[in-house]
Design a protein around this motif. Structure first.
Motif, PDB file in Angstrom:
ATOM      1  N   ASN A 243       0.814  -1.215   0.000  1.00  0.00           N
ATOM      2  CA  ASN A 243       0.000   0.000   0.000  1.00  0.00           C
ATOM      3  C   ASN A 243       0.849   1.267   0.000  1.00  0.00           C
ATOM      4  OD1 ASN A 243      -2.591  -1.230  -0.029  1.00  0.00           O
ATOM      5  ND2 ASN A 243      -2.328  -1.752   2.121  1.00  0.00           N
ATOM      6  N   PHE A 244       2.008   1.185  -0.639  1.00  0.00           N
ATOM      7  CA  PHE A 244       2.916   2.320  -0.807  1.00  0.00           C
ATOM      8  C   PHE A 244       3.266   2.427  -2.281  1.00  0.00           C
ATOM      9  CE2 PHE A 244       3.781   3.094   3.572  1.00  0.00           C
ATOM     10  CZ  PHE A 244       4.572   4.232   3.652  1.00  0.00           C
ATOM     11  N   LYS A 245       3.370   3.636  -2.769  1.00  0.00           N
ATOM     12  CA  LYS A 245       3.830   3.863  -4.142  1.00  0.00           C
ATOM     13  C   LYS A 245       4.766   5.057  -4.096  1.00  0.00           C
ATOM     14  CE  LYS A 245       1.965   4.041  -8.800  1.00  0.00           C
ATOM     15  NZ  LYS A 245       1.261   2.818  -9.140  1.00  0.00           N
ATOM     16  N   VAL A 246       5.939   4.933  -4.733  1.00  0.00           N
ATOM     17  CA  VAL A 246       6.890   6.036  -4.820  1.00  0.00           C
ATOM     18  C   VAL A 246       7.299   6.182  -6.284  1.00  0.00           C
ATOM     19  CG1 VAL A 246       9.128   6.964  -4.102  1.00  0.00           C
ATOM     20  CG2 VAL A 246       7.758   5.618  -2.479  1.00  0.00           C
ATOM     21  N   VAL A 247       7.096   7.381  -6.805  1.00  0.00           N
ATOM     22  CA  VAL A 247       7.407   7.678  -8.199  1.00  0.00           C
ATOM     23  C   VAL A 247       8.373   8.852  -8.239  1.00  0.00           C
ATOM     24  CG1 VAL A 247       6.397   8.417 -10.405  1.00  0.00           C
ATOM     25  CG2 VAL A 247       5.142   6.857  -8.924  1.00  0.00           C
ATOM     26  N   TRP A 248       9.397   8.726  -9.087  1.00  0.00           N
ATOM     27  CA  TRP A 248      10.330   9.830  -9.318  1.00  0.00           C
ATOM     28  C   TRP A 248       9.825  10.575 -10.553  1.00  0.00           C
ATOM     29  CZ3 TRP A 248      13.543  11.607 -13.179  1.00  0.00           C
ATOM     30  CH2 TRP A 248      14.490  12.568 -12.800  1.00  0.00           C
ATOM     31  N   VAL A 249       9.626  11.891 -10.391  1.00  0.00           N
ATOM     32  CA  VAL A 249       9.051  12.714 -11.450  1.00  0.00           C
ATOM     33  C   VAL A 249      10.043  13.832 -11.774  1.00  0.00           C
ATOM     34  CG1 VAL A 249       7.099  14.196 -12.053  1.00  0.00           C
ATOM     35  CG2 VAL A 249       6.733  12.214 -10.579  1.00  0.00           C
ATOM     36  N   PRO A 250      10.383  14.036 -13.045  1.00  0.00           N
ATOM     37  CA  PRO A 250      11.366  15.069 -13.366  1.00  0.00           C
ATOM     38  C   PRO A 250      10.876  16.504 -13.182  1.00  0.00           C
ATOM     39  CG  PRO A 250      10.673  13.919 -15.365  1.00  0.00           C
ATOM     40  CD  PRO A 250      10.018  13.229 -14.214  1.00  0.00           C
ATOM     41  N   ALA A 251       9.547  16.744 -13.272  1.00  0.00           N
ATOM     42  CA  ALA A 251       9.068  18.123 -13.160  1.00  0.00           C
ATOM     43  C   ALA A 251       7.666  18.175 -12.557  1.00  0.00           C
ATOM     44  CB  ALA A 251       9.052  18.787 -14.534  1.00  0.00           C
ATOM     45  N   ILE A 252       7.480  19.111 -11.637  1.00  0.00           N
ATOM     46  CA  ILE A 252       6.162  19.440 -11.091  1.00  0.00           C
ATOM     47  C   ILE A 252       6.113  20.962 -11.016  1.00  0.00           C
ATOM     48  CG2 ILE A 252       4.632  19.325  -9.091  1.00  0.00           C
ATOM     49  CD1 ILE A 252       5.756  16.568  -8.480  1.00  0.00           C
TER      50      ILE A 252
ATOM     51  N   ALA B 125       2.625  22.460  -4.342  1.00  0.00           N
ATOM     52  CA  ALA B 125       1.470  22.602  -3.459  1.00  0.00           C
ATOM     53  C   ALA B 125       0.181  22.170  -4.165  1.00  0.00           C
ATOM     54  CB  ALA B 125       1.337  24.040  -2.976  1.00  0.00           C
ATOM     55  N   ASN B 126       0.243  22.045  -5.489  1.00  0.00           N
ATOM     56  CA  ASN B 126      -0.923  21.654  -6.289  1.00  0.00           C
ATOM     57  C   ASN B 126      -0.504  20.691  -7.403  1.00  0.00           C
ATOM     58  OD1 ASN B 126      -3.076  23.411  -5.131  1.00  0.00           O
ATOM     59  ND2 ASN B 126      -1.608  25.000  -5.726  1.00  0.00           N
ATOM     60  N   PRO B 127       0.033  19.533  -7.047  1.00  0.00           N
ATOM     61  CA  PRO B 127       0.465  18.590  -8.087  1.00  0.00           C
ATOM     62  C   PRO B 127      -0.742  17.990  -8.806  1.00  0.00           C
ATOM     63  CG  PRO B 127       0.530  17.541  -5.954  1.00  0.00           C
ATOM     64  CD  PRO B 127       0.175  18.984  -5.712  1.00  0.00           C
ATOM     65  N   THR B 128      -0.512  17.533 -10.022  1.00  0.00           N
ATOM     66  CA  THR B 128      -1.604  16.951 -10.789  1.00  0.00           C
ATOM     67  C   THR B 128      -1.317  15.486 -11.118  1.00  0.00           C
ATOM     68  OG1 THR B 128      -0.695  17.514 -12.960  1.00  0.00           O
ATOM     69  CG2 THR B 128      -2.065  19.201 -11.873  1.00  0.00           C
ATOM     70  N   VAL B 129      -2.380  14.750 -11.349  1.00  0.00           N
ATOM     71  CA  VAL B 129      -2.249  13.358 -11.791  1.00  0.00           C
ATOM     72  C   VAL B 129      -1.462  13.324 -13.096  1.00  0.00           C
ATOM     73  CG1 VAL B 129      -3.522  11.329 -12.601  1.00  0.00           C
ATOM     74  CG2 VAL B 129      -4.359  12.600 -10.614  1.00  0.00           C
ATOM     75  N   THR B 130      -1.713  14.281 -13.970  1.00  0.00           N
ATOM     76  CA  THR B 130      -1.003  14.355 -15.249  1.00  0.00           C
ATOM     77  C   THR B 130       0.501  14.462 -15.030  1.00  0.00           C
ATOM     78  OG1 THR B 130      -2.926  15.430 -16.252  1.00  0.00           O
ATOM     79  CG2 THR B 130      -0.825  15.642 -17.416  1.00  0.00           C
ATOM     80  N   GLU B 131       0.937  15.289 -14.073  1.00  0.00           N
ATOM     81  CA  GLU B 131       2.377  15.461 -13.820  1.00  0.00           C
ATOM     82  C   GLU B 131       3.014  14.203 -13.246  1.00  0.00           C
ATOM     83  OE1 GLU B 131       2.973  20.151 -12.772  1.00  0.00           O
ATOM     84  OE2 GLU B 131       1.882  18.929 -11.308  1.00  0.00           O
ATOM     85  N   VAL B 132       2.344  13.556 -12.306  1.00  0.00           N
ATOM     86  CA  VAL B 132       2.969  12.404 -11.643  1.00  0.00           C
ATOM     87  C   VAL B 132       2.923  11.143 -12.497  1.00  0.00           C
ATOM     88  CG1 VAL B 132       2.570  13.384  -9.359  1.00  0.00           C
ATOM     89  CG2 VAL B 132       0.953  11.713 -10.260  1.00  0.00           C
ATOM     90  N   THR B 133       2.211  11.209 -13.621  1.00  0.00           N
ATOM     91  CA  THR B 133       2.160  10.063 -14.546  1.00  0.00           C
ATOM     92  C   THR B 133       2.725  10.416 -15.918  1.00  0.00           C
ATOM     93  OG1 THR B 133      -0.114  10.623 -15.206  1.00  0.00           O
ATOM     94  CG2 THR B 133       0.152   9.060 -13.392  1.00  0.00           C
ATOM     95  N   ALA B 134       3.321  11.596 -16.060  1.00  0.00           N
ATOM     96  CA  ALA B 134       3.829  12.072 -17.351  1.00  0.00           C
ATOM     97  C   ALA B 134       5.001  11.221 -17.836  1.00  0.00           C
ATOM     98  CB  ALA B 134       4.267  13.529 -17.229  1.00  0.00           C
ATOM     99  N   GLU B 135       5.279  11.347 -19.117  1.00  0.00           N
ATOM    100  CA  GLU B 135       6.447  10.680 -19.676  1.00  0.00           C
ATOM    101  C   GLU B 135       7.682  11.148 -18.916  1.00  0.00           C
ATOM    102  OE1 GLU B 135       8.804  10.192 -23.884  1.00  0.00           O
ATOM    103  OE2 GLU B 135       6.666  10.703 -23.916  1.00  0.00           O
ATOM    104  N   GLY B 136       8.547  10.240 -18.576  1.00  0.00           N
ATOM    105  CA  GLY B 136       9.727  10.562 -17.784  1.00  0.00           C
ATOM    106  C   GLY B 136       9.553  10.224 -16.316  1.00  0.00           C
ATOM    107  N   ALA B 137       8.298  10.083 -15.860  1.00  0.00           N
ATOM    108  CA  ALA B 137       8.061   9.656 -14.475  1.00  0.00           C
ATOM    109  C   ALA B 137       8.458   8.190 -14.371  1.00  0.00           C
ATOM    110  CB  ALA B 137       6.597   9.844 -14.107  1.00  0.00           C
ATOM    111  N   LEU B 138       9.088   7.829 -13.282  1.00  0.00           N
ATOM    112  CA  LEU B 138       9.553   6.453 -13.085  1.00  0.00           C
ATOM    113  C   LEU B 138       9.036   5.936 -11.751  1.00  0.00           C
ATOM    114  CD1 LEU B 138      11.337   4.014 -13.862  1.00  0.00           C
ATOM    115  CD2 LEU B 138      13.231   5.170 -12.686  1.00  0.00           C
ATOM    116  N   ASP B 139       8.225   4.905 -11.817  1.00  0.00           N
ATOM    117  CA  ASP B 139       7.737   4.247 -10.601  1.00  0.00           C
ATOM    118  C   ASP B 139       8.892   3.419 -10.048  1.00  0.00           C
ATOM    119  OD1 ASP B 139       6.551   2.717  -8.637  1.00  0.00           O
ATOM    120  OD2 ASP B 139       4.807   2.187  -9.853  1.00  0.00           O
ATOM    121  N   ILE B 140       9.422   3.840  -8.900  1.00  0.00           N
ATOM    122  CA  ILE B 140      10.566   3.127  -8.314  1.00  0.00           C
ATOM    123  C   ILE B 140      10.139   2.200  -7.178  1.00  0.00           C
ATOM    124  CG2 ILE B 140      12.220   4.913  -8.978  1.00  0.00           C
ATOM    125  CD1 ILE B 140      12.296   5.716  -5.958  1.00  0.00           C
ATOM    126  N   SER B 141       8.857   2.065  -6.948  1.00  0.00           N
ATOM    127  CA  SER B 141       8.350   1.278  -5.823  1.00  0.00           C
ATOM    128  C   SER B 141       8.939  -0.120  -5.770  1.00  0.00           C
ATOM    129  CB  SER B 141       6.829   1.185  -5.880  1.00  0.00           C
ATOM    130  OG  SER B 141       6.242   2.450  -5.967  1.00  0.00           O
TER     131      SER B 141
END
Length: 171
Positions: free
Chosen positions: A12-21, A25-41
């Motif tokens: 029940n944990f997920k950690v994603v590395w995202v190159p840009a946000i 204070a107002n992140p979006t689903v689009t940003e955390v799933t964008a191309e370049g995001a890497l799920d490192i979980s």
């Protein structure tokens, strides 16, 4: 006292590395799933996600008191990650993205989501924590019996860590 239910951490944990946000204070689903995001979980070892936060005490002594008082001072967030490292192995070509992406000097945002099944997609209104970080030098850990090859990558926090911020839908 009533029984208080708890949520298991396993799965029940997920950690994603995202190159840009744009706005942490107002992140979006689009940003955390964008191309370049890497799920490192699944690259993180069981004890490999290690955010820390220390808070200094501002002394607040009073002439009239025999007690020393304190106030909350500056916060110092920290982060270190430990990942499997498949360098030079048969898995190096297709299963080594964490150490190939989060190289020394790489700057990005670690997005942590807890309490939701790992395999569930990010969704609007889910709360996440965001750690803006610059990667330090990878340190291969000493080999151990009955273990896998691992590396620790220290992270240097470069902006305010945001905790429990809700994901917006995005554009």
């Amino acid at each position: 006292m009533a029984e208080i239910p708890s949520t298991p951490a396993d799965g029940n944990f997920k950690v994603v590395w995202v190159p840009a946000i744009a706005d942490t204070a107002n992140p979006t689903v689009t940003e955390v799933t964008a191309e370049g995001a890497l799920d490192i979980s699944c690259y993180l070892t069981g004890d490999g996600w290690n955010p820390t936060k220390e808070q200094a005490t501002i002394p607040d002594p009073r002439l009239c008191s025999r007690q020393e008082f304190g106030r909350p001072g500056r916060k110092t967030p920290g982060l270190s990650i430990t990942v499997i490292d498949n360098t030079n192995s048969d898995n190096a070509t297709d299963s080594n993205e964490a150490v190939e992406t989060i190289v020394e000097g790489a700057q990005g945002y670690f997005v942590e989501r807890i309490g939701v099944a790992y395999e569930d997609d990010f969704a609007t209104d889910q709360k996440v924590s965001i750690y803006p970080a610059t990667a330090g030098e990878k340190q291969v850990l000493a080999p151990e019996a009955n273990s896998v090859t691992r590396a620790t990558i220290p992270q240097f926090i470069f902006a305010e860590v945001k905790t429990d911020v809700a994901l917006a839908a995005g554009a």
